[in-house]
Scaffold this motif. Structure first.
Motif, short mmCIF file in Angstrom:
data_model
loop_
_atom_site.label_atom_id
_atom_site.label_comp_id
_atom_site.label_asym_id
_atom_site.label_seq_id
_atom_site.Cartn_x
_atom_site.Cartn_y
_atom_site.Cartn_z
N GLY A 13 0.82 -1.21 0.00
CA GLY A 13 0.00 0.00 0.00
C GLY A 13 0.85 1.26 0.00
N ILE A 14 1.96 1.22 0.73
CA ILE A 14 2.88 2.35 0.76
C ILE A 14 3.43 2.60 -0.64
N ALA A 15 3.84 1.52 -1.30
CA ALA A 15 4.38 1.63 -2.66
C ALA A 15 3.35 2.19 -3.62
N ASN A 16 2.10 1.75 -3.50
CA ASN A 16 1.05 2.25 -4.38
C ASN A 16 0.80 3.74 -4.16
N GLN A 17 0.78 4.16 -2.90
CA GLN A 17 0.58 5.59 -2.62
C GLN A 17 1.76 6.41 -3.09
N TRP A 18 2.96 5.87 -2.92
CA TRP A 18 4.16 6.57 -3.37
C TRP A 18 4.14 6.71 -4.89
N THR A 19 3.76 5.65 -5.59
CA THR A 19 3.66 5.71 -7.05
C THR A 19 2.68 6.80 -7.47
N ALA A 20 1.54 6.87 -6.79
CA ALA A 20 0.55 7.90 -7.11
C ALA A 20 1.12 9.30 -6.89
N GLU A 21 1.88 9.47 -5.80
CA GLU A 21 2.50 10.77 -5.52
C GLU A 21 3.51 11.14 -6.62
N ILE A 22 4.31 10.16 -7.05
CA ILE A 22 5.30 10.41 -8.11
C ILE A 22 4.58 10.79 -9.40
N ARG A 23 3.56 10.05 -9.75
CA ARG A 23 2.82 10.31 -10.99
C ARG A 23 2.12 11.68 -10.94
N ASP A 24 1.55 12.03 -9.80
CA ASP A 24 0.91 13.34 -9.66
C ASP A 24 1.93 14.46 -9.82
N ARG A 25 3.09 14.27 -9.23
CA ARG A 25 4.14 15.27 -9.31
C ARG A 25 4.62 15.47 -10.74
N GLU A 26 4.70 14.36 -11.48
CA GLU A 26 5.16 14.43 -12.86
C GLU A 26 4.04 14.74 -13.83
N GLY A 27 2.81 14.66 -13.35
CA GLY A 27 1.68 14.87 -14.24
C GLY A 27 1.36 13.64 -15.07
N ARG A 28 1.86 12.48 -14.64
CA ARG A 28 1.62 11.24 -15.38
C ARG A 28 0.51 10.46 -14.70
N HIS A 29 -0.37 9.93 -15.52
CA HIS A 29 -1.45 9.11 -14.98
C HIS A 29 -1.53 7.78 -15.71
N GLU A 30 -0.64 7.56 -16.62
CA GLU A 30 -0.60 6.30 -17.35
C GLU A 30 0.74 5.63 -17.05
N GLU A 31 0.83 4.36 -17.43
CA GLU A 31 2.10 3.65 -17.27
C GLU A 31 3.11 4.23 -18.25
N GLU A 32 4.06 4.95 -17.74
CA GLU A 32 5.11 5.54 -18.56
C GLU A 32 6.45 5.27 -17.89
N GLY A 33 7.50 5.46 -18.65
CA GLY A 33 8.83 5.30 -18.08
C GLY A 33 9.23 3.85 -17.97
N PRO A 34 10.46 3.63 -17.55
CA PRO A 34 10.96 2.26 -17.45
C PRO A 34 10.16 1.45 -16.43
N GLN A 35 9.90 0.21 -16.79
CA GLN A 35 9.12 -0.66 -15.91
C GLN A 35 9.88 -0.95 -14.62
N ILE A 36 11.19 -0.83 -14.66
CA ILE A 36 11.98 -1.10 -13.46
C ILE A 36 11.66 -0.12 -12.34
N LEU A 37 11.16 1.06 -12.69
CA LEU A 37 10.76 2.02 -11.64
C LEU A 37 9.73 1.38 -10.72
N GLY A 38 8.78 0.67 -11.30
CA GLY A 38 7.76 0.00 -10.49
C GLY A 38 8.36 -1.01 -9.53
N HIS A 39 9.40 -1.72 -9.97
CA HIS A 39 10.06 -2.68 -9.09
C HIS A 39 10.76 -1.97 -7.93
N PHE A 40 11.40 -0.86 -8.22
CA PHE A 40 12.06 -0.10 -7.15
C PHE A 40 11.04 0.43 -6.16
N VAL A 41 9.98 0.99 -6.67
CA VAL A 41 8.96 1.58 -5.80
C VAL A 41 8.34 0.50 -4.92
#
Length: 105
Positions: A13-41
């Motif tokens: 849940g922490i990772a999901n909220q963090w991902t949402a915060e990152i995407r909001d900050r970047e203005g991204r709402h779709e799956e973008e960027g390297p998939q490895i970012l998701g693994h790190f998060v």
């Protein structure tokens, strides 16, 4: 319940909220960027839990290595060093918010 256990239980849940915060900050709402970012998060909150308890030194070494790799990934994503720090601060904000909402007891 220890903070370590609390962190492990909520890591997804922490990772999901963090991902949402990152995407909001970047203005991204779709799956973008390297998939490895998701693994790190997904991995960093679990790695952070390893920094607590008896084997703290090993966990801290792993955390340091993981954050260096996260920084290297950020370069591939076109982020500056300051932006990497801001993303890690977003993780801290997510953790603090959850700790206030659902304290470990």
């Amino acid at each position: 319940m220890t903070i370590k256990d609390w962190l492990r239980e909520r890591s997804h849940g922490i990772a999901n909220q963090w991902t949402a915060e990152i995407r909001d900050r970047e203005g991204r709402h779709e799956e973008e960027g390297p998939q490895i970012l998701g693994h790190f998060v997904q991995s960093l909150p679990l790695i952070l839990s390893g920094c607590l308890g008896r084997n703290r030194e090993t966990g801290e070494d792993l955390w340091e290595q993981a954050t260096h790799l996260y920084g290297a990934l950020a370069l591939l994503r076109g982020l500056s060093a300051g932006e990497v720090v801001e993303e890690l601060q977003l993780l801290r904000l997510v953790l603090l918010r959850l700790l206030l909402e659902e304290p470990p007891g």
